[in-house]
Design an enzyme around this catalytic site. Structure first.
Site, PDB file in Angstrom:
ATOM      1  N   LYS A 176      -4.786   7.775 -15.779  1.00  0.00           N
ATOM      2  CA  LYS A 176      -5.688   7.383 -16.866  1.00  0.00           C
ATOM      3  C   LYS A 176      -6.711   6.375 -16.324  1.00  0.00           C
ATOM      4  CE  LYS A 176      -6.377   4.155 -19.716  1.00  0.00           C
ATOM      5  NZ  LYS A 176      -7.817   4.241 -19.998  1.00  0.00           N
ATOM      6  N   GLU A 253      -1.263  -5.355 -11.209  1.00  0.00           N
ATOM      7  CA  GLU A 253      -2.258  -6.208 -10.535  1.00  0.00           C
ATOM      8  C   GLU A 253      -3.218  -6.715 -11.593  1.00  0.00           C
ATOM      9  OE1 GLU A 253      -2.307  -7.522  -7.732  1.00  0.00           O
ATOM     10  OE2 GLU A 253      -0.565  -6.438  -7.007  1.00  0.00           O
ATOM     11  N   CYS A 287     -11.293  -9.005  -9.148  1.00  0.00           N
ATOM     12  CA  CYS A 287     -10.201  -9.946  -9.437  1.00  0.00           C
ATOM     13  C   CYS A 287     -10.004 -10.899  -8.270  1.00  0.00           C
ATOM     14  CB  CYS A 287      -8.930  -9.218  -9.803  1.00  0.00           C
ATOM     15  SG  CYS A 287      -8.375  -8.108  -8.541  1.00  0.00           S
ATOM     16  N   GLU A 386     -10.050 -16.836 -16.360  1.00  0.00           N
ATOM     17  CA  GLU A 386     -10.793 -15.793 -15.648  1.00  0.00           C
ATOM     18  C   GLU A 386     -11.948 -15.311 -16.524  1.00  0.00           C
ATOM     19  OE1 GLU A 386      -9.007 -11.873 -14.894  1.00  0.00           O
ATOM     20  OE2 GLU A 386      -9.860 -12.016 -12.880  1.00  0.00           O
TER      21      GLU A 386
HETATM   22  C1  UN1 Z   1     -11.505  -6.451  -2.935  1.00  0.00           C
HETATM   23  O1  UN1 Z   1     -11.807  -7.612  -3.193  1.00  0.00           O
HETATM   24  O2  UN1 Z   1     -11.959  -5.870  -1.955  1.00  0.00           O
HETATM   25  O3  UN1 Z   1      -9.598  -5.310  -9.201  1.00  0.00           O
HETATM   26  C2  UN1 Z   1     -10.511  -5.664  -3.732  1.00  0.00           C
HETATM   27  C3  UN1 Z   1      -9.821  -5.985  -8.191  1.00  0.00           C
HETATM   28  C4  UN1 Z   1      -8.778  -5.976  -7.082  1.00  0.00           C
HETATM   29  C5  UN1 Z   1      -9.268  -5.360  -5.833  1.00  0.00           C
HETATM   30  C6  UN1 Z   1     -10.187  -6.243  -5.063  1.00  0.00           C
HETATM   31  N1  UN1 Z   1      -7.585  -5.294  -7.554  1.00  0.00           N
HETATM   32  O4  UN1 Z   1     -10.852  -6.615  -8.086  1.00  0.00           O
END
Ligand code: UN1
Length: 484
Positions: A176, A253, A287, A386
């Site tokens: 999804k 994550e 992130c 955030e």
């Molecule tokens: C990166 O900084 O190259 O959603 C990857 C995100 C992370 C991946 C970052 N899970 O920004």
């Protein structure tokens, strides 16, 4: 390929299926432009997809690793050979610049190729048992049906780094994608399917998180969920995963509020590059973005002046314009969040040292000047929560010890960086940072695809993604004892 049909459909059990509803995929660089029309499935489609993935699992889980390897290699080759076209599509729907879009597609191709190799390298142990005549083996088996729920900020690389290991280790998948970026997801699934996947091994259900995601996280026939997205959604998924009759394996994550420490002894040019690259490129929508600069007194003013100077030279614009350094915010909702935080920061007493204005350009899009706050105290919301946009804060500290304390004083623990020329401080930071990823004299975002990825505290839950470590999530360990 389905590209000449007007609606890009969901893939369920090997069939491209009609859906009762559709979504217009809007270009955030120019909202007059629709990137494509995509099916919008609901709970019924999600349930059919789970049933198809379950039905396909017994045969797929017993295939030769060579077959799985070859399919992933073919997919990698097609993604790489179409990187310019797919990068264009990705940048058109997400808003990152064309070099960033092509870079992400290249990364997805590399992930597919790496994981093809991993299907041939499934680890195991055979060792003498402790009882006389007993042989023991530790083997890894596919875990079953995996639900993949991916975010909008990496529309192709994150799906690739979840789906490729799932398939490499013999699992079937219901995918999804985020609602804002169905185009890259659809293209990736189309490529994998044509690379030779048997029907039902990979299923695509575009639709909402509450409906499609809700079915995946609560369905008793789904064995595991790999999710990237926000902390609140991650927590809801976690509750679903453990509430059913079978407790699902999960890999979550989530967010970050990543610190970048700049010490007096840092190389100023390197520090500015790490800061601007980490905080503002990709419109700060990572992130892993460095949203907190923690700067010691002796370099503070020079650092702030140099960052502002660098920001003045950046062009914010249409993602496909070659002159653009930073593309638009992904949509109106996220733009509103970013602007609200800029307002909150001002009201809390932080100093808006640069930017933060919405920009009206020739094309109607969600353009925002990067914002730099100074005099941010660690208790302010703008320094703790955030934002997921091009907004960074500067906190002034006395010395390394205070910098380390402020860096760790957060509910998150994804990435952390330090700019210093001191081996001693770099080593201490690597050892004592409470983050899953630590960078020295490098931007916190931008990571290698062959290394484990993941954080601590509220940022992540479950085994690591990517690299050799992906096997830990996507396989089940069995310990067998044999006496002949
Ligand atoms: C990166 O900084 O190259 O959603 C990857 C995100 C992370 C991946 C970052 N899970 O920004």
């Amino acid at each position: 390929m389905e590209t000449n049909r007007s609606v890009h459909r969901n893939l369920i059990g090997g069939q491209w299926c009609e859906a009762s509803d559709v979504t217009q995929n809007i270009n955030p660089s120019d909202t007059r432009e629709t990137v494509g029309v995509y099916a919008r499935g609901g709970t019924a489609e999600a349930e059919q997809a789970v049933a198809a993935a379950r039905a396909a699992f017994p045969a797929w889980s017993c295939t030769s690793p060579q077959l799985r390897h070859d399919i992933l290699v073919r997919a990698a080759q097609e993604v790489m050979s179409r990187k310019n076209e797919l990068g264009h599509l990705l940048s058109s729907e997400e808003g990152k610049t064309l070099p960033e879009g092509i870079g992400e597609v290249t990364r997805a191709a590399n992930v597919l190729a790496f994981m093809a190799g991993e299907s041939l390298r499934i680890p195991g142990d055979r060792t003498p048992g402790l009882m006389a005549g007993s042989d023991t083996e530790v083997t890894r088996e596919p875990l079953g049906v995996v639900g993949v729920i991916s975010p909008w900020n990496f529309p192709m690389a994150i799906p690739a780094w979840k789906i490729a290991p799932a398939l490499a280790f013999g699992n079937t998948v219901v995918f999804k994608p985020a609602e804002l970026v169905p185009g890259s997801a659809w293209a990736l699934v189309d490529i994998l399917q044509r690379a030779g996947l048997p029907d039902g091994v990979l299923n695509l259900v575009m639709g909402s998180g509450s409906q499609v995601g809700g079915v995946l996280s609560s369905h008793p026939q789904v064995d595991a969920i790999s999710f990237t997205g926000s902390v609140p959604t991650g927590r809801r998924i976690a509750v679903d995963c453990v509430s059913g009759p079978v407790m699902k394996r999960m890999q979550l994550e989530m967010g970050g509020k990543n610190p970048l420490v700049i010490l007096d002894d840092a190389d100023l040019a390197i520090a500015v590059e790490c800061a601007v690259q980490g905080a503002f490129f990709s419109t700060g929508q990572r992130c892993t973005a460095s949203s907190r600069f923690i700067v010691t007194e002796g370099i503070h003013d020079r650092f702030v002046a140099a960052v502002i100077h660098r920001l003045e030279g950046l062009k914010i614009g249409h993602a496909l314009d070659p002159a653009t350094h930073i593309g638009p915010v992904v949509d109106e909702k996220q733009l509103f969040v970013d602007l609200s935080y800029i307002d909150i920061g001002r009201k809390e007493g932080a100093h808006l040292a640069w930017g933060g204005q919405r920009l009206e350009l020739a094309a109607p899009g969600f353009y925002l000047q990067p914002a730099l706050f100074t005099e941010v105290s660690p208790s302010m919301r703008v320094g703790r929560e955030e934002i997921f946009g091009p907004v960074a804060s500067v906190t002034r500290v006395r010395d390394f010890d205070e910098a380390l304390h402020v860096a760790n004083d957060t509910e998150f623990g994804l990435a952390a960086g330090i700019c210093t020329t001191s081996l001693r401080y770099a080593s201490q930071f690597k050892r004592h940072s409470q983050a899953g990823i630590v960078k020295v004299n490098q931007a916190t975002s931008g990571l290698d695809y062959h290394l484990p990825f993941g954080g601590r505290k509220a940022s992540s839950y479950g085994p690591r993604e990517q690299g050799r470590y992906a096997v830990d999530f996507y396989t089940l360990i069995k310990t067998a004892y044999t006496s002949a």
